[in-house]
Design an enzyme around this catalytic site. Structure first.
Site, PDB file in Angstrom:
ATOM      1  N   LYS A  13      38.454  33.904  25.433  1.00 20.62           N
ATOM      2  CA  LYS A  13      39.026  34.602  24.284  1.00 20.62           C
ATOM      3  C   LYS A  13      40.446  34.137  23.977  1.00 20.62           C
ATOM      4  O   LYS A  13      40.775  33.857  22.826  1.00 20.62           O
ATOM      5  CB  LYS A  13      39.011  36.120  24.515  1.00 20.62           C
ATOM      6  N   ARG A  88      38.887  48.230  24.244  1.00 25.28           N
ATOM      7  CA  ARG A  88      37.991  48.095  25.389  1.00 25.28           C
ATOM      8  C   ARG A  88      37.175  49.350  25.660  1.00 25.28           C
ATOM      9  O   ARG A  88      36.304  49.336  26.517  1.00 25.28           O
ATOM     10  CB  ARG A  88      38.795  47.748  26.645  1.00 25.28           C
ATOM     11  N   ARG A 127      41.213  29.240  37.115  1.00 23.40           N
ATOM     12  CA  ARG A 127      42.461  29.546  36.404  1.00 23.40           C
ATOM     13  C   ARG A 127      43.475  30.194  37.343  1.00 23.40           C
ATOM     14  O   ARG A 127      44.654  29.874  37.309  1.00 23.40           O
ATOM     15  CB  ARG A 127      42.179  30.466  35.211  1.00 23.40           C
ATOM     16  N   ARG A 133      47.722  33.219  39.305  1.00 22.35           N
ATOM     17  CA  ARG A 133      47.586  34.609  38.848  1.00 22.35           C
ATOM     18  C   ARG A 133      47.130  35.499  40.000  1.00 22.35           C
ATOM     19  O   ARG A 133      45.983  35.435  40.433  1.00 22.35           O
ATOM     20  CB  ARG A 133      46.582  34.707  37.705  1.00 22.35           C
ATOM     21  N   ARG A 144      36.326  43.566  37.165  1.00 19.94           N
ATOM     22  CA  ARG A 144      36.557  43.540  35.720  1.00 19.94           C
ATOM     23  C   ARG A 144      35.278  43.200  34.952  1.00 19.94           C
ATOM     24  O   ARG A 144      35.043  43.737  33.866  1.00 19.94           O
ATOM     25  CB  ARG A 144      37.674  42.548  35.360  1.00 19.94           C
TER      26      ARG A 144
END
Length: 189
Positions: A13, A88, A127, A133, A144
């Site tokens: 996204k 969401r 990623r 991260r 998630r």
């Protein structure tokens, strides 16, 4: 153009949002980016968001709704925007509808990037390794994904019933997916 981009975490996204925003000359508004900036700056909001994200949860509606309402009221969003990471929950859909109604606006389309769960888990793990991260541990990623299926996927039904949903295969190169999105939006007019 007033757009949303939805799909499971890791579907691309954020990457696609940049191209869409550039194509239509609108700001890409990422709630995740806003939250991460607050975490980085160790604001009170950032400390709370950091705790929630590390556990794999989502930030509550009250905080998120206010951040989005404030951002949509800024001048650069007056002629359009692309929201990434919001709404969401059904409560957030209602809050967004209310904000847009107050601004005399409505959504033009909701883009849904579709992608296989194992593929997006692999993308996010890679990623996390590249970008460092801390919120992207494999366990948090899977939490998630499950939360998305339970809480966010039902929103797609709402937007489908309104005739606003545009489903796009999110797998492939950035350019391939971007072209699919452009073609799907062009078909809508």
């Amino acid at each position: 153009m007033r757009l949303l981009i939805m799909g499971p975490p890791g579907a691309g996204k954020g990457t696609q949002a940049k191209g869409i925003a550039e194509r239509y000359g609108i700001p890409a508004i990422s709630t995740g980016d806003i939250f991460r900036a607050n975490v980085k700056n160790k604001t009170p909001l950032g400390l709370e968001v950091d705790r929630i994200m590390k556990s794999g949860g989502y930030v509550g509606d009250d905080i998120t709704n206010q951040i989005v309402a404030d951002r949509l009221a800024e001048g650069d969003a007056a002629n359009g925007f692309l929201l990434d990471g919001y709404p969401r929950t059904l409560a957030q859909v209602e809050a967004l509808d209310s904000v847009l109604e107050g601004l005399g606006q409505s959504l033009d389309a909701v883009i849904c990037l579709e992608a296989d769960t194992d593929e997006v888990v692999a993308r996010l793990a890679k990623r996390a390794e590249i970008e460092g991260r801390a919120d992207d541990t494999e366990e948090a990623i899977r939490v998630r994904q499950e939360t998305y299926v339970k809480e966010t996927a039902p929103l797609l039904d709402v937007y489908a019933k309104r005739g606003q949903l545009v489903r796009v295969n999110g797998l492939g190169s950035v350019d391939e997916v971007g072209q699919r999105i452009a073609s799907a939006l062009d078909e809508r007019g």
